[in-house]
Design an enzyme around this catalytic site. Structure first.
Site, short mmCIF file in Angstrom:
data_model
loop_
_atom_site.label_atom_id
_atom_site.label_comp_id
_atom_site.label_asym_id
_atom_site.label_seq_id
_atom_site.Cartn_x
_atom_site.Cartn_y
_atom_site.Cartn_z
N ASP A 1 19.70 27.91 11.65
CA ASP A 1 18.49 27.30 12.19
C ASP A 1 17.99 28.18 13.33
O ASP A 1 18.78 28.85 13.99
CB ASP A 1 18.65 25.83 12.61
CG ASP A 1 19.83 25.54 13.51
OD1 ASP A 1 20.38 26.48 14.12
OD2 ASP A 1 20.21 24.36 13.60
N GLU B 1 35.57 27.58 14.15
CA GLU B 1 35.39 27.77 15.60
C GLU B 1 36.70 27.86 16.38
O GLU B 1 36.89 27.16 17.37
CB GLU B 1 34.50 26.65 16.16
CG GLU B 1 33.14 26.59 15.50
CD GLU B 1 32.28 25.41 15.94
OE1 GLU B 1 32.70 24.67 16.84
OE2 GLU B 1 31.19 25.24 15.38
N ASN C 1 34.86 30.10 9.63
CA ASN C 1 33.47 29.86 10.03
C ASN C 1 33.36 29.79 11.55
O ASN C 1 34.18 29.15 12.21
CB ASN C 1 33.03 28.51 9.42
CG ASN C 1 31.55 28.24 9.54
OD1 ASN C 1 30.73 29.08 9.15
ND2 ASN C 1 31.18 27.08 10.05
N GLU D 1 25.00 27.93 8.69
CA GLU D 1 24.37 26.82 9.42
C GLU D 1 23.06 27.27 10.05
O GLU D 1 22.75 26.93 11.19
CB GLU D 1 25.33 26.29 10.50
CG GLU D 1 26.67 25.84 9.96
CD GLU D 1 27.62 25.30 11.02
OE1 GLU D 1 27.15 24.99 12.15
OE2 GLU D 1 28.82 25.19 10.73
N HIS E 1 23.06 29.86 14.50
CA HIS E 1 22.20 28.95 15.25
C HIS E 1 21.48 29.79 16.31
O HIS E 1 22.10 30.24 17.27
CB HIS E 1 23.03 27.87 15.95
CG HIS E 1 23.72 26.94 15.01
ND1 HIS E 1 23.04 26.04 14.21
CD2 HIS E 1 25.04 26.75 14.74
CE1 HIS E 1 23.90 25.34 13.50
NE2 HIS E 1 25.12 25.75 13.79
#
Ligand code: G3I
Length: 450
Positions: free
Chosen positions: A268, A158, A201, A266, A237
């Protein structure tokens, strides 16, 4: 000294790890009825974020061990968890996850080495030279401890801002070391564990936009100058504000075309039912259609422990039942045995079903008694779960022949002694409610059986 001993002992187990992974792969060829085995059939891993604190919960561990072929420690490898004071490394919780994964033949993703968040307080005040030394020592400390045991590391996480600028995010590293900190971190990481894949990432880079363009330009630059980078992680996400982008596949492919692997790191997706399932299908199909998309990781095993638990974004509900999204993912991976399929090990029960009906059995000015009758479907059941939503003003003072748990005004009731029912047979639970000014009837939701 103790760290050196641990490093040696972890390295000595690496051969066993490889053997365990082979065993898992051999097993997976037999039946693609779990996420991990179905993904293996496609040459991919299917992983999940894991919290060490939940490994002692038997349903959590059973679901993890049955379904997943890779794990990412959700918080346990972050800087604040591993080097809370300078030069003093603690690996207890992270080791617990790595040891568990290895005992099950699962791979491990390392998350994360250099990130502006979850930094211990001693890092930010350091001057530039000292910060550079500390960053490299941290990378060496983590990667040295787990040398040979991590398939991919999120080396930098990030580092770019949201919004339209494509600029770097302000952080102690960016502000004091400049753009070059990312390159330096990757070079240090390559030397620390040459076998690990090194990933950048980030989030909100899942479609083509200013932020992903900036990451793309950095990766292109790294590849052209021989800066060691092997993979890019797309956190993924998603929710209604940030849906699966229509150019998701295209974006993954353009990064892959730069000569790096891509990984969904990650995943979801907030929601439920068929809409959530359809979104999960899009993501899995996108990864499978990009040959360099080497695997997918969902950000947690069960909705109840998700960082966005209110959005129920994962594949298993709070009782570890498979959701429609689970079946969709399994099916997209080419597996079989999703919810409702005979022999599915994670089903609440093959063919088991029930219905729930409500009646008011007594009534007085300030309250009433309600009864919910549970009736098994065409097959015998060994347990049931029913949800009852009460009008907001009402409250339940007592309940019998059932065991309630509460979320707001939603009551989820499970059997106290009366779980087992023959096909077509019924039982009931009852409760006393105070009206508190509302005489409206409660609503009975789904009944699920196993
Ligand atoms: O363990 C403590 C507990 O002892 C304490 O009582 C409690 C009180 O707040 O906090 C607990 O720690 C929390 C930890 O999660 C474990 O649950 C932290 O406060 C909380 O900040 C931490 O949140 C994590 C978050 O990263 C921190 O930035 C989430 O679990 C984790 O899922 C999330 O993961 C990030 C990825 O690393 C990077 N990408 C985004 C993703 C989601 O935010």
């Amino acid at each position: 000294m103790s760290m050196i001993v641990r490093r040696l002992s972890r390295a000595a187990t690496a051969g066993l790890v490889a053997a365990a992974a082979l065993t898992a792969a051999a097993h997976s060829a037999e039946a693609a009825d779990t996420l991990g085995s179905a993904a293996a059939g496609q040459g991919r891993y299917f992983g999940t974020a894991v919290a060490a604190s939940h490994l002692g919960e038997s349903d959590y561990a059973a679901t993890l061990d049955r379904e997943f072929s890779s794990v990412t420690p959700e918080n346990e490898m972050k800087w604040d968890a591993t080097e809370p004071s300078r030069g003093s490394f603690t690996f207890t919780s992270a080791d617990r996850i790595v040891d568990h994964a290895q005992s099950q033949g699962m791979d491990v993703r390392g998350h994360t080495l250099v990130w502006h968040s979850q930094l211990p307080s001693w890092v930010s005040p350091l001057g530039a030279q000292d910060l550079r030394t500390a960053m490299n020592a941290h990378i060496n400390g983590l990667m040295g401890h787990y040398k040979g045991e991590i398939h991919s590391w999120d080396v930098v996480n990030e580092a770019f801002q949201d919004g339209g600028s494509g600029a770097r995010r302000s952080s102690p590293f960016q502000d004091k070391l400049g753009d070059g900190f990312i390159e330096e971190a990757f070079r240090t990481a390559r030397a620390a564990d040459p076998a690990a894949k090194l990933c950048y990432n980030d989030y909100n880079t899942d479609g083509v936009n200013a932020k992903s363009n900036a990451v793309y330009d950095m990766v292109k630059d790294f590849k052209s100058r021989g800066v060691p980078i092997d993979c890019v992680g797309f956190q993924s996400h998603f929710n209604s504000n940030s849906p699966v982008p229509s150019d998701y596949r295209h974006n993954l492919q353009r990064f892959a075309d730069l000569g790096v692997d891509v990984q969904i790191t990650e995943l979801d997706i907030e929601g439920s039912g068929s809409a959530q399932a359809a979104d999960y299908t899009k993501v899995v199909e996108a990864c499978l259609s990009v040959s360099r998309c080497t695997g997918m990781t969902v950000w947690g095993v069960t909705d109840k422990y998700s960082w966005r638990s209110g959005g129920t974004p994962l594949l298993f509900d709070g009782d570890y039942n498979e959701k429609p999204a689970y079946g969709a993912v399994l099916s997209a991976l080419g597996g079989s045995g999703g919810p409702g399929d005979p022999g599915d090990p994670g089903d609440p029960g093959d063919g088991a079903s029930c219905t729930a009906t409500y009646t008011r059995t007594a009534d007085w000015s300030s309250g009433y008694n309600g009864q919910v009758t549970i009736t098994a479907g065409a097959e015998p059941i060994s347990s049931w779960t029913a949800t009852v939503t009460l009008p907001a003003q009402q409250s339940v003072s007592s309940l019998w022949n059932g065991t309630p748990t509460w979320s707001g005004n939603v009551m989820t009731v499970r059997p106290s002694w009366n779980g087992t029912l023959a096909a077509g047979a019924s039982t009931s639970f009852g409760f006393t409610a105070a009206k508190n000014g509302s005489d409206a009837a409660p609503t009975v939701g789904t009944c699920t059986a196993s």
